[in-house]
Design an enzyme around this catalytic site. Structure first.
Site, mmCIF file in Angstrom:
data_model
loop_
_atom_site.group_PDB
_atom_site.id
_atom_site.type_symbol
_atom_site.label_atom_id
_atom_site.label_comp_id
_atom_site.label_asym_id
_atom_site.label_seq_id
_atom_site.Cartn_x
_atom_site.Cartn_y
_atom_site.Cartn_z
ATOM 1 N N PHE A 48 -66.677 -23.861 -65.045
ATOM 2 C CA PHE A 48 -65.236 -23.735 -64.876
ATOM 3 C C PHE A 48 -64.546 -24.507 -65.998
ATOM 4 O O PHE A 48 -64.674 -25.726 -66.092
ATOM 5 C CB PHE A 48 -64.797 -24.284 -63.514
ATOM 6 C CG PHE A 48 -65.244 -23.432 -62.368
ATOM 7 C CD1 PHE A 48 -64.480 -22.363 -61.937
ATOM 8 C CD2 PHE A 48 -66.440 -23.689 -61.713
ATOM 9 C CE1 PHE A 48 -64.881 -21.563 -60.876
ATOM 10 C CE2 PHE A 48 -66.865 -22.898 -60.649
ATOM 11 C CZ PHE A 48 -66.084 -21.835 -60.238
ATOM 12 N N GLY B 72 -64.816 -36.469 -66.464
ATOM 13 C CA GLY B 72 -64.598 -37.917 -66.454
ATOM 14 C C GLY B 72 -65.513 -38.536 -65.425
ATOM 15 O O GLY B 72 -66.602 -38.032 -65.158
ATOM 16 N N THR C 22 -74.187 -50.474 -63.742
ATOM 17 C CA THR C 22 -74.749 -50.598 -65.098
ATOM 18 C C THR C 22 -73.734 -49.990 -66.066
ATOM 19 O O THR C 22 -73.963 -48.906 -66.617
ATOM 20 C CB THR C 22 -76.106 -49.877 -65.206
ATOM 21 O OG1 THR C 22 -75.957 -48.514 -64.783
ATOM 22 C CG2 THR C 22 -77.146 -50.560 -64.341
ATOM 23 N N LYS D 205 -65.027 -58.435 -50.692
ATOM 24 C CA LYS D 205 -65.447 -57.080 -50.329
ATOM 25 C C LYS D 205 -66.239 -57.084 -49.029
ATOM 26 O O LYS D 205 -66.047 -56.221 -48.155
ATOM 27 C CB LYS D 205 -66.281 -56.465 -51.455
ATOM 28 C CG LYS D 205 -66.675 -55.014 -51.204
ATOM 29 C CD LYS D 205 -67.585 -54.475 -52.290
ATOM 30 C CE LYS D 205 -66.829 -54.198 -53.564
ATOM 31 N NZ LYS D 205 -67.687 -53.480 -54.560
ATOM 32 N N CYS E 271 -70.182 -41.320 -64.255
ATOM 33 C CA CYS E 271 -71.550 -40.923 -64.604
ATOM 34 C C CYS E 271 -71.658 -40.152 -65.914
ATOM 35 O O CYS E 271 -72.323 -40.613 -66.850
ATOM 36 C CB CYS E 271 -72.153 -40.092 -63.470
ATOM 37 S SG CYS E 271 -72.399 -41.018 -61.939
ATOM 38 N N GLU F 79 -80.154 -41.689 -58.035
ATOM 39 C CA GLU F 79 -79.252 -40.980 -57.122
ATOM 40 C C GLU F 79 -78.650 -39.772 -57.832
ATOM 41 O O GLU F 79 -78.447 -39.781 -59.043
ATOM 42 C CB GLU F 79 -78.149 -41.918 -56.617
ATOM 43 C CG GLU F 79 -77.366 -42.667 -57.692
ATOM 44 C CD GLU F 79 -76.207 -41.856 -58.241
ATOM 45 O OE1 GLU F 79 -75.817 -40.860 -57.610
ATOM 46 O OE2 GLU F 79 -75.698 -42.217 -59.323
#
Length: 442
Positions: free
Chosen positions: A252, A258, A86, A35, A261, A149
């Protein structure tokens, strides 16, 4: 200020890049050598609008560097942000093995005045445990801060640079001042900087996501009820959304939430409650409603074809869990595709950016199409799972010629049912008046 961000996943890469773009000297560190090589070569491992340009510009300006070398990047850092994954464990709790591995590795390398900032979503009490473990490993008190965040995939750059608020959890006000200074470029429009205790900051992250997930499951369940009683959820949504106490955001109806989070954080907070001898009945219901909602389109298709999907060709438009991302984690489209394949249907799919990720999961079980019209070629029905903009204004006459049978199963309520009837197109959405394709109740 020199900053090191550990983890170059979604949160870490966005955080590091945005901090570098504000003029900070940022090193992004990851143990994945492949990466890091790709990032140094200008290849961005995730899809996020605007991110490639920011990474390229700041990397060229040498404000943003990428490395696998802890020894070269930790000792000189004033702040070390931990942004490792996590993931959900088998019992629903957050798996913190990656975080603890980082803590063990950085402890002997930290500068005397370093602040360790946990950006990862972690269970309540993790920052306190981190501070205790670092004290054991270093023989001194190391400043630890929580900085959860609140980034929306597809809008992460704006969310970071124009935040509703910035939350930090600290045990010393001096630490909060350092973090406030780091975020100063993003506070110019009077966005609040909220300093609180460790546990409160950790809890804020979970409660925010669970509240939003609750709104989604609530409106989805009300949409299902609307179908049964002959009401139109779009009219109901307008009727309640103008109430200032409720508002329109996250109201909505659709085929369930999905991503990385909401599902994980709802289940993690349920587990936190269990560990503290409590039962979060509402969150358990939110999770259950969402699981059921992901089966809505599959059930509607099954009923439309009188319980026999074998030999049918179904086009699925949209694979990512939401627009403007290639994230397919817990995506409703995958639940639908599994149902269709198990019933013997042929599946043709399209998504602007997520097909590569789905191909890695499904291989050649479905046909991947370059254009959503190609997916509809010879199809008996189209099922819409993600509300990408390019799906909102199709050429219906062209589609009618492409498809074997022009039946539209709209999981995002993109179209007006009356207009579809006027076009002579069979149409069903979620929670619409006069829809006899009622959703499952179990």
């Amino acid at each position: 200020m020199k900053i090191t961000v550990i983890g170059t996943g979604y949160v870490g890469l966005v955080t590091g890049t945005c901090l570098a773009d504000s003029g900070q000297d940022v090193t992004c560190l990851d143990i994945d050598e492949g990466k890091i090589e790709r990032l140094n070569a200008g290849e961005i491992p995730i899809y996020e609008p605007g991110l490639t340009e920011l990474v390229t510009r700041n990397h060229a300006a040498k404000r943003l560097t990428f490395t696998t070398d802890y020894a070269a990047s930790i000792p000189s850092a004033r702040c070390v942000f931990i942004a490792v994954g996590t993931p959900q464990g088998d019992d629903g709790s957050a798996n913190l093995s990656g975080l603890w591995a980082v803590v063990e590795t950085i402890a002997p390398l930290l500068a005397e005045n370093a602040i360790v900032v946990i950006k990862s979503t972690v269970p309540v009490g993790t920052n306190r445990k981190t501070a205790a473990r670092l004290a054991e490993l270093t023989g001194r008190n190391v400043d630890v801060a929580s900085n959860p965040e609140f980034l929306k995939e597809g809008a992460a750059i704006d969310d970071f640079t124009k935040p509703d608020r910035i939350v930090v959890g600290v045990d010393r006000p001096e630490v909060a001042e350092v973090l406030k200074n780091i975020h100063k470029p993003f506070l110019r429009n009077e966005h609040p900087f909220l300093a609180m205790g460790w546990e409160s900051a950790e809890m804020t992250k979970y409660v925010a996501n669970c509240m939003l997930a609750t709104k989604i499951s609530f409106i989805n369940e009300m949409a299902n009820l609307c179908e049964h009683v002959g009401a139109d959820v779009n009219e109901v949504r307008r009727g309640i959304g103008h109430d200032a106490r409720i508002g329109f955001k996250f109201l909505f109806p659709g085929v369930g939430y999905g991503g990385s989070c909401f599902p994980k954080d709802v289940r993690a907070l349920i587990r936190v409650a269990d560990d503290n001898d409590m039962t979060c009945r509402m969150l358990a219901a939110v999770d259950e409603v969402n699981d059921v909602q992901k089966h809505v389109l599959g059930e509607k298709l099954y009923r439309y074809f009188d319980g026999d999907l074998s030999g049918k060709t179904i086009a699925v438009w949209g694979l990512a869990f939401k627009p403007r991302t290639d994230d397919i984690r817990e995506a409703p489209a995958l639940v639908l595709i599994d149902r269709l394949l198990s019933e013997g249907a042929s599946v043709r799919v399209h998504d602007p950016v997520a097909m590569k990720n789905v191909k890695a999961v499904l291989g050649d079980k479905v046909a991947f199409c370059e254009h959503h019209y190609d997916a509809a070629e010879g199809a008996d029905a189209v099922a819409i799972c993600t509300e990408w903009n390019e799906y909102r204004m199709p050429d219906w006459e062209f589609l009618r010629h492409k498809m074997k049978n022009c039946a539209i199963f709209d999981g995002r309520n993109l179209f007006d049912p009356a207009a579809m009837r006027d076009l002579g197109i069979w149409y069903t959405g979620i929670g619409l008046a006069g829809d006899d394709m009622a959703t499952p109740t179990t």
